[in-house]
Write an enzyme that holds these catalytic residues in place. Structure first.
Site, PDB file in Angstrom:
ATOM      1  CE  LYS A 150     -32.761 -61.258  -8.043  1.00  0.00           C
ATOM      2  NZ  LYS A 150     -32.760 -62.725  -7.646  1.00  0.00           N
TER       3      LYS A 150
ATOM      4  CE  LYS B 157     -35.488 -61.373 -10.614  1.00  0.00           C
ATOM      5  NZ  LYS B 157     -34.909 -62.318 -10.161  1.00  0.00           N
TER       6      LYS B 157
HETATM    7  C1  PBG Z   1     -34.015 -65.980  -6.709  1.00  0.00           C
HETATM    8  C2  PBG Z   1     -34.765 -65.315  -7.903  1.00  0.00           C
HETATM    9  C3  PBG Z   1     -36.150 -64.614  -7.689  1.00  0.00           C
HETATM   10  C4  PBG Z   1     -36.468 -64.390  -9.222  1.00  0.00           C
HETATM   11  C5  PBG Z   1     -35.873 -65.316  -9.882  1.00  0.00           C
HETATM   12  N1  PBG Z   1     -34.505 -65.809  -9.072  1.00  0.00           N
HETATM   13  C6  PBG Z   1     -36.744 -64.023  -6.539  1.00  0.00           C
HETATM   14  C7  PBG Z   1     -35.846 -63.136  -5.446  1.00  0.00           C
HETATM   15  O1  PBG Z   1     -34.695 -62.766  -5.769  1.00  0.00           O
HETATM   16  O2  PBG Z   1     -36.304 -63.286  -4.267  1.00  0.00           O
HETATM   17  C8  PBG Z   1     -37.603 -63.589  -9.134  1.00  0.00           C
HETATM   18  C9  PBG Z   1     -38.139 -63.867 -10.577  1.00  0.00           C
HETATM   19  C10 PBG Z   1     -39.697 -63.183 -10.438  1.00  0.00           C
HETATM   20  O3  PBG Z   1     -40.143 -62.415  -9.506  1.00  0.00           O
HETATM   21  O4  PBG Z   1     -40.349 -63.583 -11.541  1.00  0.00           O
HETATM   22  N2  PBG Z   1     -32.628 -66.039  -6.864  1.00  0.00           N
END
Ligand code: PBG
Length: 331
Positions: free
Chosen positions: A204, A261
């Protein structure tokens, strides 16, 4: 018109692209709704679905509206759902206490969905950002300047057990703390949830493409700024080798599947993982990717449907078995 003499080109790739039937026959990749997971937002109360302006076509649903939406998605053949709670600001604290309230919104939402649709796969995020007053995914350290790894992991194991108890098929740690997969697996097993899977948000990145999501769940407001800086735990977008190492550690610690991601800008990472693990892979086409495609489509600058299909096809081609996408319903 006289047919001109052909050039001497005995090997011609276009023979395999000549008609739609031939193209279909040799198509190497496909996207079916069964590969897709729809992210859904849930909010407490009985209100009408609230639209989310930066995520056109998406809503914050009450639990009963969420169930109806899940039923529609299941009927359309979508593979599963990921549920994200929208927690009112007054319940957000530095210690994220509401995350461990067994009667909290997300637990009630999962229980209700699983009662109505026991077979429909439900993924639940393990992370504190919906619950912290500062918007970070974990608990801050003493200086208040950074997220503390180990106390966060300890907290996350308790959240994961509650999510499993509510009936989530997969808990999905999206926090990027070190060691969380092993500890969560241990906690789940100890509590008897040996059948609950772990989807690790393994690769991520600290991306600029989460904006609409943070609007949707309100973590932008908690941070009080648009530059919620998560770079001390989310991966550097410039890294490739380092994040592969990190993701493979999650496999060793017991993850059942690994996620990359965002998806579209990180297809090389997806391919790296595909070549280095036998686990199934997920990719999250995040809110900012959806927003970009959608906005250009609305303007008529690209063809929305074709661009959408191409984006999902490319993610599958790079190696994703399943895709989290805000387009799931339209496919
Ligand atoms: C946070 C989380 C995020 C997303 C999914 N879980 C955002 C972040 O890390 O700030 C983002 C998903 C998206 O942008 O569609 N745990």
């Amino acid at each position: 018109m006289k047919k001109s003499r052909p050039l001497n080109i005995p090997i011609r790739s276009r023979r395999l692209r000549r008609t739609s039937g031939i193209r279909r026959l040799f198509s190497e990749t496909n996207v079916s709704p069964s590969h897709l997971v729809a992210p859904l937002f849930v909010v407490d109360g009985q209100g009408k679905p609230e639209s989310i302006s930066s995520l056109p076509g998406h809503f914050r649903f009450s639990i009963s509206a969420l169930v109806r939406e899940a039923q529609r998605l299941a009927r359309r053949g979508v593979g599963g759902i990921a549920i994200f709670p929208v927690i009112p600001q007054r319940l957000r604290t530095p210690g994220a206490k509401e995350a461990l309230n067994p009667k909290g919104l997300i637990y009630r939402a999962i229980r209700t969905i699983k009662k109505e649709l026991p077979e429909f796969p439900v993924f639940a995020d393990v992370a504190l950002d919906p619950y912290t007053s500062h918007g970070h995914d974990g608990l801050l350290n003493r200086s208040g300047k950074d997220v503390d790894n180990d106390s966060t992991v300890r907290f996350l194991t308790r959240q994961a057990v509650l999510l499993a108890d509510a009936g989530a098929d997969f808990v999905a740690p999206s926090d990027m703390m070190d060691g969380r997969i092993g500890y969560i697996r241990g906690a789940l097993d100890k509590a008897g949830f040996t059948e609950t899977g772990i989807l690790s948000y393994a690769a991520k990145f600290a991306s600029s493409l989460y904006g609409p999501f943070r609007d949707a769940v309100g973590s932008t407001q908690s941070a009080g700024t648009h530059s919620l800086d998560k770079r001390s735990y989310q991966a550097d977008p410039a890294s490739r080798r380092a994040i592969l190492r990190d993701a493979l550690l999650d496999e060793k610690e017991g993850a059942d599947l690994l996620m990359v991601k965002p998806a579209g800008p990180y297809l090389d990472i997806l391919r790296d993982l595909r070549e280095n693990t036998l686990l199934p892979l997920a990719a999250y086409q995040v809110s900012g990717e959806y927003a970009q495609i959608h906005a250009a489509g609305q303007k008529g600058w690209v063809d929305l449907q074709k661009t959408r299909n191409e984006s999902l096809l490319s993610i599958r081609r790079a190696g994703a078995d399943i895709i989290f996408t805000y387009f799931a319903k339209d496919m």
